[in-house]
Design a protein around this motif. Structure first.
Motif, PDB file in Angstrom:
ATOM      1  N   GLN A   1       0.837  -1.192   0.000  1.00 53.44           N
ATOM      2  CA  GLN A   1       0.000   0.000   0.000  1.00 53.44           C
ATOM      3  C   GLN A   1       0.876   1.247   0.000  1.00 53.44           C
ATOM      4  O   GLN A   1       2.058   1.189   0.316  1.00 53.44           O
ATOM      5  N   LEU A   2       0.247   2.357  -0.351  1.00 51.23           N
ATOM      6  CA  LEU A   2       0.958   3.623  -0.468  1.00 51.23           C
ATOM      7  C   LEU A   2       0.350   4.644   0.485  1.00 51.23           C
ATOM      8  O   LEU A   2      -0.854   4.909   0.439  1.00 51.23           O
ATOM      9  N   HIS A   3       1.186   5.209   1.340  1.00 54.00           N
ATOM     10  CA  HIS A   3       0.785   6.301   2.231  1.00 54.00           C
ATOM     11  C   HIS A   3       1.117   7.599   1.510  1.00 54.00           C
ATOM     12  O   HIS A   3       2.281   7.817   1.142  1.00 54.00           O
ATOM     13  N   VAL A   4       0.126   8.438   1.305  1.00 53.63           N
ATOM     14  CA  VAL A   4       0.306   9.699   0.581  1.00 53.63           C
ATOM     15  C   VAL A   4       0.086  10.854   1.553  1.00 53.63           C
ATOM     16  O   VAL A   4      -0.962  10.937   2.203  1.00 53.63           O
TER      17      VAL A   4
ATOM     18  N   THR B   1      -1.293   9.898 -14.048  1.00 51.14           N
ATOM     19  CA  THR B   1      -1.757   8.928 -13.056  1.00 51.14           C
ATOM     20  C   THR B   1      -1.252   7.532 -13.398  1.00 51.14           C
ATOM     21  O   THR B   1      -1.005   7.213 -14.560  1.00 51.14           O
ATOM     22  N   PHE B   2      -1.109   6.724 -12.360  1.00 48.58           N
ATOM     23  CA  PHE B   2      -0.704   5.335 -12.530  1.00 48.58           C
ATOM     24  C   PHE B   2      -1.182   4.543 -11.322  1.00 48.58           C
ATOM     25  O   PHE B   2      -1.582   5.108 -10.304  1.00 48.58           O
ATOM     26  N   CYS B   3      -1.144   3.247 -11.437  1.00 41.21           N
ATOM     27  CA  CYS B   3      -1.612   2.344 -10.390  1.00 41.21           C
ATOM     28  C   CYS B   3      -0.489   2.081  -9.382  1.00 41.21           C
ATOM     29  O   CYS B   3       0.670   1.901  -9.772  1.00 41.21           O
ATOM     30  N   VAL B   4      -0.827   2.050  -8.110  1.00 44.98           N
ATOM     31  CA  VAL B   4       0.151   1.766  -7.056  1.00 44.98           C
ATOM     32  C   VAL B   4       0.882   0.462  -7.354  1.00 44.98           C
ATOM     33  O   VAL B   4       2.094   0.344  -7.149  1.00 44.98           O
ATOM     34  N   ARG B   5       0.174  -0.516  -7.859  1.00 49.99           N
ATOM     35  CA  ARG B   5       0.758  -1.823  -8.159  1.00 49.99           C
ATOM     36  C   ARG B   5       1.962  -1.724  -9.104  1.00 49.99           C
ATOM     37  O   ARG B   5       2.873  -2.542  -9.048  1.00 49.99           O
TER      38      ARG B   5
END
Length: 151
Positions: free
Chosen positions: A105-108, A138-142
């Motif tokens: 996961q990504l913490h922004v 934009t792009f996907c975290v994956r």
């Protein structure tokens, strides 16, 4: 210094390639190199800064030249979010991310203040994200993570 695992190394390369592909000459991607924040010279996993690379021939990038800082973490997520987050917020870094490779996961963190970041989100690997400075990119975290091994 802790030895970096392959997941960490893969994420560094994937992120660098992704950002350079999407934003090209609009940015310089620096990996594990110092930035200048007052008297401190932290080394984030990735710093996305203003071009051109020769701009930094005699100094490191300063806060006003930084578009995004990314810290890649596995067991250092709490420290990166809290301690590093406060340092970067006080320096007015507008966009700070912590990529948790263990939890995928990504913490922004956005909207910096002297007390930390006023905006904080945790995105799943299926979510899309954009840099504040380049909102149409934009792009996907994956795309920043090593693919999950299939059995």
């Amino acid at each position: 210094m802790k030895t970096q695992g392959t997941d960490y190394a893969i994420s560094i390369v994937l992120i660098q390639q992704l950002l350079e592909k999407l934003l090209g000459d609009e940015i310089v991607v620096r990996t594990q190199l110092p930035i200048q924040l007052g008297d401190a010279e932290p080394k984030p996993s990735i710093a996305v800064v203003m071009p051109d690379v020769l701009r930094y021939a005699d100094r490191h990038p300063i806060a006003s030249e930084i578009y995004l800082l990314i810290q890649i973490a596995d067991n250092t997520v709490k420290n990166d979010c809290e301690i590093q987050g406060k340092i970067y917020a006080r320096s007015q870094i507008d966009d700070f991310w912590v990529l948790d490779i263990s939890e995928r996961q990504l913490h922004v963190f956005r909207e910096p203040s002297d007390d930390g970041y006023d905006s904080q989100m945790i995105l799943s690997e299926d979510a899309t994200v954009a840099l504040s400075a380049f909102s149409t990119c934009t792009f996907c975290v994956r795309e920043m993570l090593q693919p999950v091994a299939t059995q």
